[in-house]
Scaffold this active site. Structure first.
Site: not given
Length: 313
Positions: A164, A188, A259, A262, A285, A294
């Site tokens: 990210r 995250k 993004h 990515r 993730h 994806y």
């Protein structure tokens, strides 16, 4: 003279500011939310409070009916499903915290639901267009301008790793292991992961550290890997501008936000045969369901694999 209603209103406002300040601290320090998420949640909370005020509902009396009416009002105003889903999440997070802290008598948001958000995918470029964009960035960096050298390294690393943009801007020089060709990323929820990168990103990073970063570094730089024009840690907004410029340099190709780059990296990994769970780990993730977004490989790719692999193709 100040009347009783004004005194009550002033006292209520002071209490609310105190609650919001404590809640912000909770989001940042206990939940580990990013600055962007904290800003979004607090903005949603402010909108909810304004709505409740308009209906004459005090903070301590915030109930499910008010929460549902607020979401209904947002929907009627044209809010997107993704926005409504985030606002419902913001409300639930607040009411759960407020109930634990005794601000609310009970968790009024526990049964709050919003329309399920449609999971939309960002744009994607072909592997050929990605290569052309990176070649253009390399050409721009050839003369040694520090920012051009930096921009090439940013684009190469983002595409190589799929990290990210916030993770990229948070990288420190010590987080890059050139011996193993990996970067140590803080994602995250303050979860750390190690992501590999290839030869082109290695070369671009080495050049940035050798001839680019030394030209921009100053007392504000600290350990930051990527620096802005004034020597401080690179801001995510500046990194987004870099990606738009690099991907927009190829005539006829799609201009991407970070993004999108990515997403392109993840798509190309999967089309190249990478395992879905490996891609999940690389992207950071928490849920495999997110990574499965994806897997929108083209019909032509599916047909080619089917014809190659299926005994009855």
């Amino acid at each position: 003279m100040t009347n009783v209603d004004e005194v009550g209103k002033s006292s209520g406002s002071a209490r609310r500011r105190q609650v919001v300040a404590e809640y912000e601290t909770y989001l940042r320090l206990e939940r580990g939310r990013s600055p962007h998420t904290v800003r979004a949640y607090l903005a949603d909370l402010s909108a909810l409070f304004d709505f409740a005020d308009h209906r004459g509902v005090e903070l301590a009396a915030l109930d499910l009916a008010t929460l549902r009416a607020w979401l209904g009002d947002r929907a009627a105003a044209g809010a997107a499903r993704t926005t409504l889903a985030r606002q419902a999440s913001a409300a639930r997070t607040f009411t759960a915290w407020a109930a634990r802290r005794g601000v609310l008598a009970s968790d009024s948001g526990v049964r709050l639901r919003a329309p399920r958000a449609h999971r939309t995918l960002p744009g994607v470029v072909s592997a050929g267009d990605a290569a052309a964009a990176l070649a253009s960035a390399a050409s721009g960096a050839a003369e040694g301008d520090p920012q051009a050298v930096r921009d090439h390294a940013i684009a190469e690393l983002l595409y190589a790793t799929g990290i990210r943009v916030s993770e990229l801007c948070g990288l420190d020089v010590g987080g890059v292991d050139f011996g193993r060709r990996v970067v140590r990323v803080l994602g995250k929820g303050d979860k750390e992961r190690v992501v590999p990168f290839g030869g082109p990103a290695d070369a671009a990073l080495q050049r940035w550290l050798a001839v680019g970063r030394p030209e921009l570094v100053n007392e504000k730089s600290g350990a930051a890997l990527f620096l802005g024009a004034r020597g401080g840690r690179l801001d995510p907004r500046a990194a987004r501008t870099v990606v738009h410029q690099v991907t927009g340099s190829v005539p006829g190709a799609r201009e991407l936000a970070p993004h999108g780059l990515r997403h392109s990296a993840a798509t190309h990994l999967l089309e190249g045969g990478a395992d879905l769970r490996v891609v999940q780990e690389l992207l950071g993730h928490s849920s495999l369901a997110t990574t499965q977004l994806y897997t929108h490989v083209s019909v032509a790719r599916l047909r080619a694999v089917h014809e190659q692999a299926h005994p009855r193709a």
